[in-house]
Write a protein that holds these residues in place. Sequence first.
Motif, mmCIF file in Angstrom:
data_model
loop_
_atom_site.group_PDB
_atom_site.id
_atom_site.type_symbol
_atom_site.label_atom_id
_atom_site.label_comp_id
_atom_site.label_asym_id
_atom_site.label_seq_id
_atom_site.Cartn_x
_atom_site.Cartn_y
_atom_site.Cartn_z
ATOM 1 N N ASN A 101 41.315 54.209 32.846
ATOM 2 C CA ASN A 101 41.081 52.826 32.424
ATOM 3 C C ASN A 101 41.213 51.849 33.583
ATOM 4 O O ASN A 101 42.159 51.919 34.366
ATOM 5 N N SER A 102 40.247 50.953 33.684
ATOM 6 C CA SER A 102 40.384 49.775 34.526
ATOM 7 C C SER A 102 39.532 48.676 33.907
ATOM 8 O O SER A 102 38.797 48.914 32.952
ATOM 9 N N ASP A 121 40.472 43.457 42.826
ATOM 10 C CA ASP A 121 41.137 43.428 41.515
ATOM 11 C C ASP A 121 40.114 43.193 40.421
ATOM 12 O O ASP A 121 39.753 42.038 40.134
ATOM 13 N N ALA A 122 39.697 44.262 39.745
ATOM 14 C CA ALA A 122 40.037 45.647 40.052
ATOM 15 C C ALA A 122 38.745 46.446 40.172
ATOM 16 O O ALA A 122 38.676 47.602 39.767
ATOM 17 N N SER A 162 37.541 48.114 30.473
ATOM 18 C CA SER A 162 38.008 47.144 29.490
ATOM 19 C C SER A 162 37.780 45.705 29.936
ATOM 20 O O SER A 162 37.639 45.406 31.122
ATOM 21 N N ALA A 163 37.772 44.824 28.948
ATOM 22 C CA ALA A 163 37.566 43.395 29.151
ATOM 23 C C ALA A 163 38.887 42.657 28.980
ATOM 24 O O ALA A 163 39.896 43.226 28.559
ATOM 25 N N VAL A 173 45.799 54.149 34.866
ATOM 26 C CA VAL A 173 45.311 52.776 34.888
ATOM 27 C C VAL A 173 44.976 52.387 36.323
ATOM 28 O O VAL A 173 45.840 52.447 37.213
ATOM 29 N N GLY A 174 43.743 51.993 36.537
ATOM 30 C CA GLY A 174 43.290 51.634 37.874
ATOM 31 C C GLY A 174 43.592 50.191 38.215
ATOM 32 O O GLY A 174 42.973 49.270 37.679
#
Length: 358
Positions: free
Chosen positions: A72-73, A105-106, A135-136, A161-162
């Motif tokens: 996820n990022s 970022d990111a 994700s938003a 998580v990125g």
Amino acid sequence: MITAVPETLVDGAIALLKSLIATPSLSREEGPTADLIATYLSQHGIASQRVGHNVWAQNRHFDPQKPTLLLNSHHDTVKPNASYTRDPFAPTVEEGKLYGLGSNDAGGCLVSLLGTFVHFYDRTDLAYNLVMAASAEEEISGRGGIEQLLPHLPPIDVALVGEPTQMQLAIAEKGLMVLDCTVHGRAGHAARDEGENAITKAMPDLQWFQTYQYPKVSSLLGPVKQSVTIIQAGTQHNVVPDTCTFTVDVRVTEQYTLEEVLAIIRANVQADVVPRSVRLRSSGIAVDHPLVQAGLALGRSMYGSPTLSDQALLPMPSLKCGPGHSERSHTADEFIYLHELEEGVVGYVALLAGLVLR
């Protein structure tokens, strides 16, 4: 085991990042970048799904009997600040640096994770499933981001998580609670000895927030930190103010729940204390978790992160790790080094290769 990474995978990640930079994606306005991400996946033969501005996909040979790792990022950005000397939406490469809003970022983490997902997508020998989620609304901790997406995903056992950590392992992260505090006095004429000054009444509370030390200190994250960041009182020079309001930023470690910290605060101040949210909790992962151990085997170091990410909204163990440097986030003329992007793809692939989740 370190798996070789095709050069085209890195080149594709860099090209995607340039496209993302050139496409404004402020929080709640990420539709166009969601389209870009879906197109990138489609070009690699991967069907994606969409929930709002969140884009997700799972590996081709998804097996419900296996544990599942979430990659996820986020693809939203903050607004460019007034100190930019470059066009924040013009991806420019100079001296090995890719400039542009969201590059560090990111965006760098996101495209590196997407490239990694593409790399493993068709594998039949994975000991786990992969779910990729772009994700938003991460920058505003919005409810239309990962929180909205989670119910639509298959059960997740652990998340990667990125976020920019220089590819080191952030195994713990502070939570956040923002408090709106109000002290009540009584209005009166400033020239006469009347009224009850709300500013004066608030002073002991302000002093307490500045000096109080919570007894339990985290070995990774240090102490709970609370800072008064906004204060407002009075409307005229000659009127004793009857109300003083102030805002407190509270960064909470894994040693306390948000509810425990809130109870301590309310027991020690006279102000009415109202939390804006108790959603953004401290998060982390055990040192002996296979994902952490895989990172340590690659020579990565562990630390506790003071900054907030989507980890705060994830109910499963999570590790924060990604290319780029946290200190560049939200700065003018943001950039990421091209070699960091390559290290991101290669590093993520190495982390996942041979990983066994239990």
